[in-house]
Design a protein around this motif. Structure first.
Motif, short mmCIF file in Angstrom:
data_model
loop_
_atom_site.label_atom_id
_atom_site.label_comp_id
_atom_site.label_asym_id
_atom_site.label_seq_id
_atom_site.Cartn_x
_atom_site.Cartn_y
_atom_site.Cartn_z
N GLN A 515 12.95 27.01 50.17
CA GLN A 515 13.31 27.78 50.17
C GLN A 515 13.65 28.88 49.06
OE1 GLN A 515 17.65 26.18 51.00
NE2 GLN A 515 17.97 28.96 51.31
N GLY A 516 13.90 29.89 48.97
CA GLY A 516 13.18 31.05 47.57
C GLY A 516 12.89 31.60 48.64
N PRO A 517 12.16 33.45 47.76
CA PRO A 517 11.57 34.68 47.92
C PRO A 517 10.61 34.34 48.22
CG PRO A 517 12.89 34.96 45.38
CD PRO A 517 13.06 32.92 45.68
N ALA A 518 10.08 34.81 49.45
CA ALA A 518 8.65 34.70 50.02
C ALA A 518 7.51 34.93 49.14
CB ALA A 518 8.73 36.13 51.08
N GLY A 519 7.91 36.07 48.42
CA GLY A 519 6.40 36.58 47.51
C GLY A 519 6.49 34.70 46.63
N ALA A 520 7.25 33.67 46.11
CA ALA A 520 7.14 32.63 45.30
C ALA A 520 6.87 31.57 46.34
CB ALA A 520 9.14 32.30 44.75
N VAL A 521 7.90 32.02 47.35
CA VAL A 521 7.01 29.95 47.98
C VAL A 521 5.65 30.27 48.88
CG1 VAL A 521 8.03 29.39 50.31
CG2 VAL A 521 9.99 30.13 49.19
N LEU A 522 5.21 31.61 49.24
CA LEU A 522 4.12 31.33 49.99
C LEU A 522 2.90 31.20 48.61
CD1 LEU A 522 4.81 33.91 52.82
CD2 LEU A 522 5.15 31.60 52.71
N SER A 523 2.90 31.70 47.82
CA SER A 523 2.61 31.74 46.37
C SER A 523 2.46 30.70 45.76
CB SER A 523 3.22 33.29 45.48
OG SER A 523 2.35 34.43 46.37
N ASP A 524 3.53 30.92 45.45
CA ASP A 524 3.13 28.41 44.61
C ASP A 524 4.09 28.24 44.96
OD1 ASP A 524 2.97 27.10 42.17
OD2 ASP A 524 4.23 28.17 41.24
N PRO A 525 3.99 27.55 46.32
CA PRO A 525 4.92 26.30 47.52
C PRO A 525 4.58 24.79 46.57
CG PRO A 525 2.62 26.42 47.90
CD PRO A 525 2.64 27.54 47.30
N ARG A 526 5.73 24.65 45.60
CA ARG A 526 6.33 23.80 45.29
C ARG A 526 6.39 22.32 46.31
NH1 ARG A 526 8.58 25.18 40.38
NH2 ARG A 526 8.04 27.05 40.08
N HIS A 527 7.05 22.22 47.68
CA HIS A 527 6.59 20.92 48.39
C HIS A 527 5.50 21.13 49.11
CE1 HIS A 527 7.63 18.26 51.39
NE2 HIS A 527 9.33 18.38 50.73
N PRO A 528 4.54 20.01 49.52
CA PRO A 528 3.45 19.31 49.87
C PRO A 528 3.32 19.71 51.16
CG PRO A 528 4.51 17.24 48.73
CD PRO A 528 5.59 18.29 48.67
N TYR A 529 4.44 19.66 51.66
CA TYR A 529 5.24 20.11 53.71
C TYR A 529 4.49 21.44 53.38
CZ TYR A 529 6.20 21.10 57.98
OH TYR A 529 6.08 21.59 59.35
N THR A 530 5.23 22.52 52.26
CA THR A 530 5.06 23.71 52.33
C THR A 530 3.41 24.38 52.14
OG1 THR A 530 6.89 24.44 51.76
CG2 THR A 530 5.81 26.30 51.23
N ARG A 531 2.75 23.99 50.77
CA ARG A 531 1.32 23.61 50.90
C ARG A 531 0.40 23.21 52.31
NH1 ARG A 531 2.98 21.75 45.62
NH2 ARG A 531 2.28 19.60 46.13
N SER A 532 0.81 22.09 53.03
CA SER A 532 0.33 22.26 54.35
C SER A 532 -0.08 22.73 55.27
CB SER A 532 0.18 20.28 54.76
OG SER A 532 1.87 20.73 55.30
N LEU A 533 1.18 23.36 55.31
CA LEU A 533 1.01 24.52 56.05
C LEU A 533 0.13 25.90 55.84
CD1 LEU A 533 5.03 25.11 57.42
CD2 LEU A 533 3.57 24.35 58.65
N ILE A 534 0.35 26.18 54.45
CA ILE A 534 0.10 27.76 53.55
C ILE A 534 -2.09 26.76 54.14
CG2 ILE A 534 -1.53 28.23 51.74
CD1 ILE A 534 1.78 28.53 51.22
N GLU A 535 -2.64 26.04 53.38
CA GLU A 535 -3.69 25.54 53.80
C GLU A 535 -4.29 25.30 54.94
OE1 GLU A 535 -3.46 21.32 51.92
OE2 GLU A 535 -3.66 22.55 49.89
N ALA A 536 -3.32 24.54 56.15
CA ALA A 536 -3.78 24.87 57.77
C ALA A 536 -3.30 26.81 58.04
CB ALA A 536 -2.44 24.25 58.31
N ALA A 537 -3.31 27.13 57.54
CA ALA A 537 -3.13 28.93 57.64
C ALA A 537 -4.68 29.36 58.62
CB ALA A 537 -2.56 30.14 56.89
N PRO A 538 -5.21 29.66 59.78
CA PRO A 538 -6.69 30.17 59.89
C PRO A 538 -7.13 31.55 59.22
CG PRO A 538 -5.33 30.95 61.76
CD PRO A 538 -4.74 29.98 60.99
#
Length: 561
Positions: A515-538
């Motif tokens: 969790q954190g500011p939207a810019g930080a979480v979505l632009s520079d995700p730290r957790h592998p699960y967050t990265r997997s969600l971003i990589e799956a975005a169509p």
């Protein structure tokens, strides 16, 4: 970057539609619902049909399947040809034989398409029993085989399950298995991923592509999501008001759209670039959630178990005028947290403080005076609005219950209709007289009528097409600015979260993983699960608004630009 589209010129043409016209039954002089539709789909091709709600996409698919509602719509002209067989002149018996064998369809909502009282394995077998001479043992073997092909886990167990015992993604896999069990020449997929989270959606899209490659099936894919179109389409037809206004190979359409309407659709697609951060002016916290826990099951007369932790140790705050988004897959606990905050379900532990009052342990009667401080907008406004009530009654009910005089409540309702960009004279209409986007505007107006401190939006835009979605997001932001409301925004679509959220909480299996500011979480995700969600975005590799591919976009050969 060089794009090379697939060439289907030499492939066998599976579906030919020419000058198709569909209108109201018995009213040939009325404005047609479909007007002069031309369409070609070849073997192995994925042809996407896109457009806003009401453009005629689903009517085209129903006409092709011979499933137009009787006494409502009828084919009034034109040709639908499936490899030499003219569907427009087919008898009901011929169409029944054609379906499943040569043409099959996946519907948007499998829970309504599947029979709730039959086991899913029996429903797949029913297709085989109707169209083949296989024995019972052979039919079951074929059923288990197709279930394995669509990557269902533990197929023997799933075979005996009822639809409600499966997840949304598993139910959609059952629909795909049922559609493809007889190797049809044409598969029609009508919004099959709209209600699914991004990772499940990606799995379903990959599965359809895999099955298409294995069986050489032609696919007519109907969607309003241009991100999905960018991932799977070979050819795209854009529909508007019953007509096809533009048709092109996918790369050409995304990089050089010719029609204003196509450009409008592309410009409305949200991207993963977070909104510019808003200044954090000093404001009191409207919502404080501290170590919230919700456990289902556990205990019992004869045995004890730990139960299922739907939400565990969830902690966050939202200040006035700020928006916090909770994102994650289906089953991650997002909606459970929202319902605990709204006290639609009772939390097992932790604290929920709204507008200075701790509400998690209040009885229903004690909670009543505090209800006005928190309101919710659900995913499906047609189900959340009373179909027997006029819009005026829906908007006035809450304020009148809390002591507002009826005349004052009606005046306020008229003002709210203007706020959500609907005419005042629509107050006397009923929910079914509005489009989906308009109904959602009414649901937002009903929530704002209570002048709440906190607004919870639970997947409030996930069922809307992209242009209406953009309008509703803009409306929510406008409402927030006017009234300083704190907003909790639940979504499975990270692109939507990027457009509206100041802070983001990522949940997985009931726990907050980042969790954190939207810019930080979505632009520079730290957790592998967050990265997997971003990589799956169509469509994550496309800047739709500027009609260009982003750096890192795959080429047609699968290389990287």
């Amino acid at each position: 970057m060089e794009f090379k589209s697939k060439d289907f010129t030499d492939k066998q043409r599976v579906l030919k539609i020419r000058r198709l016209k569909v209108g109201l039954t018995g009213r040939p002089a009325a404005q047609p619902v479909l007007n002069e539709i031309d369409l070609d789909i070849r073997a192995g091709e994925t042809h996407c049909l896109v457009g806003e709600s009401g453009s005629g996409k689903s009517v085209t698919s129903l006409a092709t399947m011979g499933l137009l509602p009787k006494d409502a719509l009828e084919v009034q002209g034109g040709l639908i040809d499936l490899e030499g067989f003219e569907i427009t002149n087919a008898t009901p018996n011929q169409m029944r034989e054609l379906r499943a064998r040569r043409i099959a369809m996946i519907f948007q909502e499998p829970m309504t398409a599947l029979n709730p009282v039959l086991r899913v394995g029996e429903q797949i077998e029913e297709v085989l029993n109707m169209h083949t001479d296989l024995s019972q043992s052979e039919a079951k073997k074929r059923t288990l085989d197709i279930m394995e092909q669509v990557h269902l886990p533990d197929v023997e167990r799933v075979y005996s399950a009822f639809p409600h015992q499966l997840s949304g993604g598993q139910r959609q896999r059952i629909m795909i298995a049922m559609a493809l069990v007889l190797d049809p020449d044409l598969l029609i997929a009508d919004e099959p991923t709209t209600a699914l989270d991004v990772t499940t959606q990606l799995q379903i899209l990959k599965l359809i592509a895999e099955m298409q490659e294995r069986h050489g099936t032609a696919v007519l894919f109907i969607t309003h999501d241009m991100g999905v179109v960018a991932e799977i389409a070979d050819t795209v037809s854009v529909m508007q008001k019953g007509r096809i206004v533009e048709r092109a190979p996918i790369r050409e359409l995304l990089t050089n759209p010719q029609e204003d309407y196509t450009r409008k659709l592309l410009e409305a697609v949200p991207n993963l670039a977070p909104r510019p951060p808003r200044s954090e002016a000093a404001a009191e916290d409207v919502l404080t959630v501290d170590r919230l826990d919700k456990t289902y099951g556990g205990g019992g007369w004869f045995r004890k178990s730990e139960g299922v932790h739907a939400a565990q140790d969830v902690t966050f705050t939202i200040a006035a005028g700020r928006t916090l988004g909770i994102v994650g897959e289906s089953g991650s606990g997002k909606s459970t947290v929202a319902r605990c905050i709204m006290r639609l379900i009772d939390p097992t532990g932790g604290e929920v403080r709204v507008a200075g009052t701790e509400i998690s342990q209040l009885s229903r009667r004690q909670l009543q005076p505090h209800r006005k401080h928190l309101q919710i907008v659900f995913q499906d406004p047609y189900r959340s609005l009373n179909p027997r009530w006029t819009v005026a009654r829906s908007l006035c009910e809450g304020p009148i219950n809390f002591g507002t005089p009826k005349d004052e409540a009606m005046t306020r309702a008229a003002e709210l209709m203007e706020l959500v960009d609907l005419p005042r004279d629509a107050l006397d209409r009923y929910p079914h007289q509005f489009s989906g986007g308009q109904r959602q505007r009414i649901a937002i107006a009903r929530a704002v009528a209570m002048q709440p401190d906190l607004l919870v939006a639970d997947e409030a835009v996930s069922a809307l097409d992209v242009s209406v979605q953009a309008q509703v997001l803009e409306l929510l932001e406008d409402v927030q600015k006017r009234f300083g409301i704190a907003m909790l925004f639940i979504t499975h679509d990270l692109r939507v979260a990027a457009q509206i959220c100041d802070e983001v909480v990522v949940m997985q299996k009931g726990q907050v993983v980042e969790q954190g500011p939207a810019g930080a979480v979505l632009s520079d995700p730290r957790h592998p699960y967050t990265r997997s969600l971003i990589e799956a975005a169509p469509g994550r590799h496309w800047d739709f608004a500027n009609f260009r591919a982003l750096s890192g976009a795959p080429t047609a050969q699968g290389a990287t630009a």
